[in-house]
Design a protein around this motif. Structure first.
Motif, mmCIF file in Angstrom:
data_model
loop_
_atom_site.group_PDB
_atom_site.id
_atom_site.type_symbol
_atom_site.label_atom_id
_atom_site.label_comp_id
_atom_site.label_asym_id
_atom_site.label_seq_id
_atom_site.Cartn_x
_atom_site.Cartn_y
_atom_site.Cartn_z
ATOM 1 N N ALA A 204 82.351 -46.155 68.410
ATOM 2 C CA ALA A 204 82.117 -46.313 66.978
ATOM 3 C C ALA A 204 83.013 -47.411 66.433
ATOM 4 O O ALA A 204 84.056 -47.722 67.005
ATOM 5 C CB ALA A 204 82.397 -44.997 66.249
ATOM 6 N N GLY A 205 82.593 -48.001 65.332
ATOM 7 C CA GLY A 205 83.387 -49.041 64.695
ATOM 8 C C GLY A 205 83.039 -50.408 65.243
ATOM 9 O O GLY A 205 81.934 -50.647 65.703
ATOM 10 N N GLU A 206 84.003 -51.303 65.190
ATOM 11 C CA GLU A 206 83.783 -52.685 65.602
ATOM 12 C C GLU A 206 83.917 -52.860 67.107
ATOM 13 O O GLU A 206 84.815 -52.298 67.724
ATOM 14 C CB GLU A 206 84.805 -53.599 64.934
ATOM 15 N N MET A 207 83.033 -53.651 67.677
ATOM 16 C CA MET A 207 83.163 -54.125 69.058
ATOM 17 C C MET A 207 83.135 -55.652 68.967
ATOM 18 O O MET A 207 82.134 -56.291 69.267
ATOM 19 C CB MET A 207 82.035 -53.599 69.948
ATOM 20 N N THR A 208 84.248 -56.194 68.497
ATOM 21 C CA THR A 208 84.356 -57.634 68.258
ATOM 22 C C THR A 208 85.605 -58.172 68.940
ATOM 23 O O THR A 208 86.425 -57.412 69.452
ATOM 24 C CB THR A 208 84.457 -57.942 66.748
ATOM 25 N N ILE A 209 85.755 -59.473 68.894
ATOM 26 C CA ILE A 209 86.918 -60.131 69.483
ATOM 27 C C ILE A 209 88.219 -59.560 68.904
ATOM 28 O O ILE A 209 89.234 -59.485 69.592
ATOM 29 C CB ILE A 209 86.841 -61.664 69.295
ATOM 30 N N TYR A 210 88.168 -59.114 67.668
ATOM 31 C CA TYR A 210 89.378 -58.611 67.002
ATOM 32 C C TYR A 210 89.845 -57.277 67.560
ATOM 33 O O TYR A 210 91.017 -56.935 67.440
ATOM 34 C CB TYR A 210 89.151 -58.512 65.489
ATOM 35 N N ARG A 211 88.938 -56.512 68.145
ATOM 36 C CA ARG A 211 89.306 -55.201 68.716
ATOM 37 C C ARG A 211 89.025 -55.111 70.205
ATOM 38 O O ARG A 211 89.102 -54.039 70.790
ATOM 39 C CB ARG A 211 88.530 -54.087 68.009
ATOM 40 N N ALA A 212 88.689 -56.227 70.832
ATOM 41 C CA ALA A 212 88.260 -56.213 72.234
ATOM 42 C C ALA A 212 89.288 -55.567 73.151
ATOM 43 O O ALA A 212 88.937 -54.726 73.983
ATOM 44 C CB ALA A 212 87.931 -57.626 72.703
ATOM 45 N N ASN A 213 90.535 -55.937 73.010
ATOM 46 C CA ASN A 213 91.567 -55.384 73.895
ATOM 47 C C ASN A 213 91.707 -53.878 73.711
ATOM 48 O O ASN A 213 91.787 -53.119 74.689
ATOM 49 C CB ASN A 213 92.897 -56.097 73.651
ATOM 50 N N GLU A 214 91.720 -53.451 72.491
ATOM 51 C CA GLU A 214 91.859 -52.024 72.171
ATOM 52 C C GLU A 214 90.660 -51.215 72.686
ATOM 53 O O GLU A 214 90.826 -50.177 73.332
ATOM 54 C CB GLU A 214 91.982 -51.880 70.652
ATOM 55 N N VAL A 215 89.457 -51.704 72.423
ATOM 56 C CA VAL A 215 88.249 -51.004 72.852
ATOM 57 C C VAL A 215 88.133 -51.035 74.377
ATOM 58 O O VAL A 215 87.780 -50.033 74.998
ATOM 59 C CB VAL A 215 86.992 -51.614 72.193
ATOM 60 N N ALA A 216 88.452 -52.182 74.982
ATOM 61 C CA ALA A 216 88.317 -52.340 76.430
ATOM 62 C C ALA A 216 89.126 -51.306 77.188
ATOM 63 O O ALA A 216 88.620 -50.695 78.139
ATOM 64 C CB ALA A 216 88.741 -53.746 76.851
ATOM 65 N N GLN A 217 90.353 -51.112 76.806
ATOM 66 C CA GLN A 217 91.225 -50.191 77.536
ATOM 67 C C GLN A 217 90.622 -48.790 77.589
ATOM 68 O O GLN A 217 90.507 -48.189 78.652
ATOM 69 C CB GLN A 217 92.614 -50.163 76.904
ATOM 70 N N THR A 218 90.221 -48.274 76.455
ATOM 71 C CA THR A 218 89.670 -46.924 76.407
ATOM 72 C C THR A 218 88.295 -46.854 77.060
ATOM 73 O O THR A 218 87.997 -45.926 77.813
ATOM 74 C CB THR A 218 89.580 -46.427 74.955
ATOM 75 N N ASP B 242 76.372 -44.798 74.105
ATOM 76 C CA ASP B 242 75.797 -44.631 72.767
ATOM 77 C C ASP B 242 76.514 -45.581 71.808
ATOM 78 O O ASP B 242 77.697 -45.409 71.531
ATOM 79 C CB ASP B 242 75.956 -43.180 72.318
ATOM 80 N N LEU B 243 75.785 -46.558 71.314
ATOM 81 C CA LEU B 243 76.366 -47.542 70.397
ATOM 82 C C LEU B 243 75.775 -47.413 68.994
ATOM 83 O O LEU B 243 75.794 -48.365 68.213
ATOM 84 C CB LEU B 243 76.138 -48.964 70.952
ATOM 85 N N SER B 244 75.296 -46.240 68.654
ATOM 86 C CA SER B 244 74.653 -46.029 67.347
ATOM 87 C C SER B 244 75.623 -46.130 66.178
ATOM 88 O O SER B 244 75.198 -46.411 65.049
ATOM 89 C CB SER B 244 73.937 -44.675 67.314
ATOM 90 N N ASP B 245 76.913 -45.926 66.422
ATOM 91 C CA ASP B 245 77.901 -45.981 65.347
ATOM 92 C C ASP B 245 78.727 -47.264 65.359
ATOM 93 O O ASP B 245 79.764 -47.347 64.699
ATOM 94 C CB ASP B 245 78.841 -44.770 65.428
ATOM 95 N N VAL B 246 78.273 -48.275 66.093
ATOM 96 C CA VAL B 246 78.969 -49.563 66.107
ATOM 97 C C VAL B 246 78.579 -50.325 64.848
ATOM 98 O O VAL B 246 77.394 -50.478 64.539
ATOM 99 C CB VAL B 246 78.622 -50.368 67.385
#
Length: 87
Positions: free
Chosen positions: A15-29, A44-48
């Motif tokens: 959920a939330g942003e999947m952008t360059i600004y959060r890539a590192n944070e999202v990638a790890q998890t 499931d990317l319905s909440d992106v």
């Protein structure tokens, strides 16, 4: 940081942003969850809310991780912004 990824019953929700600004944070998890799950994964990317080429790279890398374990990763229920990039 709020919890924005969850894996249960073979489904991983982001959920939330999947952008360059959060890539590192999202990638790890995302990658940790993909590695830890023994089986096929529905992503499931319905909440992106925002999705760019960095988000696309995250999805492709997660797919590689799952496939390296002999399983499959499918994107399900993409939000409108995800569908626009995937088309």
């Amino acid at each position: 940081m709020h919890q924005d990824q969850k894996l249960s019953m073979g489904e991983l929700r982001v959920a939330g942003e999947m952008t360059i600004y959060r890539a590192n944070e999202v990638a790890q998890t995302l990658f940790d969850s993909a590695r830890a799950h023994a089986g096929d994964v529905n992503l499931d990317l319905s909440d992106v809310t925002e999705f760019d080429t960095a988000g696309l790279q995250l999805v492709l890398m997660a797919r590689r991780i799952v496939e390296a374990n002999g399983h499959r990763l499918d994107v399900v229920r993409p939000s409108e912004c995800v569908a626009e990039v995937l088309e």
